[in-house]
Design a protein around this motif. Structure first.
Motif, PDB file in Angstrom:
ATOM      1  N   ALA A 133       0.815  -1.214   0.000  1.00 49.51           N
ATOM      2  CA  ALA A 133       0.000   0.000   0.000  1.00 49.51           C
ATOM      3  C   ALA A 133       0.849   1.265   0.000  1.00 49.51           C
ATOM      4  CB  ALA A 133      -0.916  -0.011   1.218  1.00 49.51           C
ATOM      5  N   THR A 134       2.161   1.089  -0.060  1.00 50.24           N
ATOM      6  CA  THR A 134       3.091   2.226   0.100  1.00 50.24           C
ATOM      7  C   THR A 134       4.279   2.047  -0.852  1.00 50.24           C
ATOM      8  OG1 THR A 134       4.335   1.037   1.807  1.00 50.24           O
ATOM      9  CG2 THR A 134       2.500   2.390   2.585  1.00 50.24           C
ATOM     10  N   GLY A 135       5.306   2.862  -0.671  1.00 49.79           N
ATOM     11  CA  GLY A 135       6.545   2.635  -1.408  1.00 49.79           C
ATOM     12  C   GLY A 135       7.224   1.354  -0.924  1.00 49.79           C
ATOM     13  N   GLY A 136       6.994   0.984   0.303  1.00 44.04           N
ATOM     14  CA  GLY A 136       7.561  -0.224   0.908  1.00 44.04           C
ATOM     15  C   GLY A 136       7.510  -0.142   2.419  1.00 44.04           C
ATOM     16  N   TYR A 137       7.519  -1.280   3.101  1.00 43.97           N
ATOM     17  CA  TYR A 137       7.542  -1.457   4.553  1.00 43.97           C
ATOM     18  C   TYR A 137       6.168  -1.249   5.182  1.00 43.97           C
ATOM     19  CZ  TYR A 137       9.748  -1.663   9.199  1.00 43.97           C
ATOM     20  OH  TYR A 137      10.133  -2.020  10.470  1.00 43.97           O
ATOM     21  N   GLY A 138       5.444  -0.213   4.747  1.00 39.64           N
ATOM     22  CA  GLY A 138       4.074  -0.039   5.225  1.00 39.64           C
ATOM     23  C   GLY A 138       3.948   0.907   6.392  1.00 39.64           C
ATOM     24  N   THR A 139       2.694   1.308   6.640  1.00 35.77           N
ATOM     25  CA  THR A 139       2.399   2.200   7.764  1.00 35.77           C
ATOM     26  C   THR A 139       2.009   1.338   8.971  1.00 35.77           C
ATOM     27  OG1 THR A 139       0.142   2.482   6.930  1.00 35.77           O
ATOM     28  CG2 THR A 139       1.757   4.139   6.278  1.00 35.77           C
ATOM     29  N   ALA A 140       0.761   0.851   8.991  1.00 35.26           N
ATOM     30  CA  ALA A 140       0.343  -0.035  10.095  1.00 35.26           C
ATOM     31  C   ALA A 140       1.230  -1.273  10.135  1.00 35.26           C
ATOM     32  CB  ALA A 140      -1.118  -0.436   9.912  1.00 35.26           C
ATOM     33  N   LEU A 141       1.501  -1.861   8.960  1.00 36.54           N
ATOM     34  CA  LEU A 141       2.332  -3.073   8.963  1.00 36.54           C
ATOM     35  C   LEU A 141       3.789  -2.747   9.255  1.00 36.54           C
ATOM     36  CD1 LEU A 141       0.901  -5.477   6.236  1.00 36.54           C
ATOM     37  CD2 LEU A 141       0.226  -5.134   8.613  1.00 36.54           C
ATOM     38  N   GLY A 142       4.202  -1.501   9.032  1.00 39.12           N
ATOM     39  CA  GLY A 142       5.560  -1.089   9.436  1.00 39.12           C
ATOM     40  C   GLY A 142       5.694  -1.150  10.950  1.00 39.12           C
ATOM     41  N   VAL A 143       4.655  -0.680  11.645  1.00 38.06           N
ATOM     42  CA  VAL A 143       4.673  -0.741  13.123  1.00 38.06           C
ATOM     43  C   VAL A 143       4.676  -2.200  13.564  1.00 38.06           C
ATOM     44  CG1 VAL A 143       3.317  -0.239  15.206  1.00 38.06           C
ATOM     45  CG2 VAL A 143       3.554   1.506  13.419  1.00 38.06           C
ATOM     46  N   ILE A 144       3.838  -3.007  12.906  1.00 39.47           N
ATOM     47  CA  ILE A 144       3.766  -4.432  13.283  1.00 39.47           C
ATOM     48  C   ILE A 144       5.100  -5.124  12.976  1.00 39.47           C
ATOM     49  CG2 ILE A 144       2.632  -6.624  12.654  1.00 39.47           C
ATOM     50  CD1 ILE A 144      -0.013  -5.004  12.493  1.00 39.47           C
ATOM     51  N   ARG A 145       5.695  -4.814  11.819  1.00 38.79           N
ATOM     52  CA  ARG A 145       7.003  -5.406  11.482  1.00 38.79           C
ATOM     53  C   ARG A 145       8.045  -5.063  12.548  1.00 38.79           C
ATOM     54  NH1 ARG A 145       5.369  -4.700   5.815  1.00 38.79           N
ATOM     55  NH2 ARG A 145       5.881  -6.694   4.852  1.00 38.79           N
ATOM     56  N   LYS A 146       8.102  -3.779  12.902  1.00 37.26           N
ATOM     57  CA  LYS A 146       9.126  -3.331  13.852  1.00 37.26           C
ATOM     58  C   LYS A 146       8.887  -3.985  15.222  1.00 37.26           C
ATOM     59  CE  LYS A 146      12.453  -0.740  15.457  1.00 37.26           C
ATOM     60  NZ  LYS A 146      13.829  -1.231  15.265  1.00 37.26           N
ATOM     61  N   ALA A 147       7.624  -3.964  15.675  1.00 42.02           N
ATOM     62  CA  ALA A 147       7.331  -4.533  17.003  1.00 42.02           C
ATOM     63  C   ALA A 147       7.558  -6.043  16.995  1.00 42.02           C
ATOM     64  CB  ALA A 147       5.884  -4.197  17.390  1.00 42.02           C
ATOM     65  N   TRP A 148       7.229  -6.704  15.881  1.00 40.97           N
ATOM     66  CA  TRP A 148       7.472  -8.150  15.780  1.00 40.97           C
ATOM     67  C   TRP A 148       8.976  -8.422  15.837  1.00 40.97           C
ATOM     68  CZ3 TRP A 148       4.518 -12.523  15.753  1.00 40.97           C
ATOM     69  CH2 TRP A 148       5.170 -13.707  15.399  1.00 40.97           C
ATOM     70  N   SER A 149       9.743  -7.618  15.111  1.00 41.54           N
ATOM     71  CA  SER A 149      11.207  -7.861  15.057  1.00 41.54           C
ATOM     72  C   SER A 149      11.828  -7.676  16.429  1.00 41.54           C
ATOM     73  CB  SER A 149      11.864  -6.928  14.032  1.00 41.54           C
ATOM     74  OG  SER A 149      11.923  -5.615  14.557  1.00 41.54           O
ATOM     75  N   GLU A 150      11.182  -6.913  17.286  1.00 41.48           N
ATOM     76  CA  GLU A 150      11.705  -6.714  18.646  1.00 41.48           C
ATOM     77  C   GLU A 150      11.087  -7.688  19.637  1.00 41.48           C
ATOM     78  OE1 GLU A 150      11.236  -2.542  19.472  1.00 41.48           O
ATOM     79  OE2 GLU A 150      13.000  -2.070  18.226  1.00 41.48           O
ATOM     80  N   GLY A 151      10.311  -8.640  19.135  1.00 43.39           N
ATOM     81  CA  GLY A 151       9.725  -9.676  19.995  1.00 43.39           C
ATOM     82  C   GLY A 151       8.606  -9.168  20.885  1.00 43.39           C
ATOM     83  N   LEU A 152       7.969  -8.070  20.484  1.00 44.52           N
ATOM     84  CA  LEU A 152       6.940  -7.476  21.350  1.00 44.52           C
ATOM     85  C   LEU A 152       5.539  -8.026  21.084  1.00 44.52           C
ATOM     86  CD1 LEU A 152       8.155  -3.761  21.035  1.00 44.52           C
ATOM     87  CD2 LEU A 152       8.470  -5.301  22.995  1.00 44.52           C
ATOM     88  N   ILE A 153       5.377  -8.668  19.923  1.00 41.33           N
ATOM     89  CA  ILE A 153       4.016  -9.102  19.544  1.00 41.33           C
ATOM     90  C   ILE A 153       3.918 -10.623  19.638  1.00 41.33           C
ATOM     91  CG2 ILE A 153       2.431  -9.283  17.580  1.00 41.33           C
ATOM     92  CD1 ILE A 153       3.224  -6.515  16.721  1.00 41.33           C
ATOM     93  N   SER A 154       2.853 -11.099  20.283  1.00 42.22           N
ATOM     94  CA  SER A 154       2.668 -12.554  20.353  1.00 42.22           C
ATOM     95  C   SER A 154       1.722 -13.052  19.258  1.00 42.22           C
ATOM     96  CB  SER A 154       2.147 -12.975  21.734  1.00 42.22           C
ATOM     97  OG  SER A 154       0.913 -12.329  21.990  1.00 42.22           O
TER      98      SER A 154
END
Ligand code: MRU
Length: 349
Positions: A165-186
């Protein structure tokens, strides 16, 4: 592109625009190659490319194609043809404000007295910057948004506000990607997003590319999900944010935000500054796109019921600012956004 960033939907190559055809995902990964502005406008209309920032970037490249196509034409005829192309691009979809914003940015390439070749070079440079700048903004919003996610969080997203939906990485999914990569999301849940199924087809596929598992739910299961599981955050993108913080996004976002009010779930909207419409005082000023009845009366090529007489298919809705806990932009994350805090984003300095 890193470990959690494997998808890019828009490519400019040797004076042609390549778009990953999102109508065919996830079954087929095919690229459309476009060389005229009307073809780009049609691709935006037909949802070959969709998502507010991606629509804006695509329209900017459409404008470049217009300049290239008409470069040899005599001056007044050239201006007329470029203006016609601009109108087609600007009218391709009504709600995503990034479309007209991006056309305004790339339109700065045309200056009185400037020759067409210089205009083309400048327009290409602007469109390249818009695309790269969108990805950087998404990374920044990913960091800011992930800062709100506590360890072991369960999140729900709607539509597709990702790389596609963007140039890449995403807005909402960018937050989810970053939080997932830091092990914050179950757990990540994704609404299927009737009727075009951006969630089921695009979000689940896109997250799979990065090895992030998502659990698909029907849109109508969201209330029960929030009642049964402790969902910490609903995280969405936006197509247009008004100056008072009201948010236009994919139909169903308002229902999710209302549900967040009933349950102890927080609502995060992630949108770059290019999605904020300084000419819209509130959600009442935002045009809501309605699409063809066939999206509801058919399932793929299959007719669901050929005697349906009346269909209403609005594809966006408005969530009031007062239901948004955090609005994340690349500049700052605003808690409980309102007219003052959103206007402050555009204050000098
Ligand atoms: O109809 P679509 O698929 O273009 O709608 C897209 C959305 O509603 C997205 O949530 C929004 O554009 C934000 S994308 C970063």
């Amino acid at each position: 592109m890193g470990d959690y960033d494997k998808v890019r939907p828009i490519n400019w190559q040797e004076n042609e625009l390549l778009l990953l055809d999102q109508r065919l995902l996830p079954q087929k990964q095919e690229w459309l190659c476009l060389s005229t502005a009307p073809a780009v406008a049609q691709a935006i209309k037909d949802l070959v490319v969709r998502g507010a920032p991606a629509i804006g970037i695509t329209a900017a490249w459409g404008f470049v194609l217009s300049l290239l196509q008409h470069r040899e034409v005599e001056d007044s005829e050239q201006r007329k043809r470029i203006a016609e192309d601009l109108r087609l691009l600007a009218d391709a979809r009504p709600t995503a404000v990034n479309l007209v914003w991006a056309l305004g940015e790339v339109g700065r390439a045309l200056q009185p007295g400037r020759d067409i070749n210089t205009s083309i070079e400048t327009a290409i440079a602007i469109a390249t910057d818009l695309q790269a700048g969108d990805v950087s903004a998404n990374y920044r919003m990913g960091e800011l948004g992930a800062g709100y996610i506590q360890p072991n969080s369960v999140v729900l997203t709607h539509c597709n506000a990702g790389s596609l939906a963007t140039g890449g990485y995403g807005t909402a999914l960018g937050v989810i990607r970053k939080a997932w990569s830091e092990g914050l999301i179950s757990e990540v849940y994704a609404c299927e997003t009737r009727p075009w199924l951006q969630g089921a087809r695009l979000t689940v596929w896109e997250l799979q590319q990065d090895g992030i598992p998502a659990t698909l739910i029907t849109d109508s299961a969201a209330a029960w999900l929030l009642a049964e599981k402790s969902v910490d955050w609903v995280i969405t993108g936006a197509d247009r944010v008004a100056l008072n913080g009201d948010v236009a996004n994919k139909i169903g976002t308002r229902s999710l935000a209302a549900l967040c009010q009933l349950h102890s779930t927080k609502m995060m909207v992630v949108a770059p500054l290019s999605t904020i419409d300084i000419d819209a005082a509130s959600g009442l000023d935002i045009p809501i796109e309605t699409r063809a009845a066939a999206e509801l009366t058919h399932f793929g090529d299959c007719v669901i019921n050929d005697s349906i007489a009346s269909v209403w298919n609005p594809v966006f809705d408005i969530t009031p600012a007062s239901w948004v806990d955090v609005l994340v932009t690349e500049k700052v994350a605003i808690e409980l956004p309102n007219a003052d805090s959103v206007a402050a984003l555009f204050a000098a300095g």
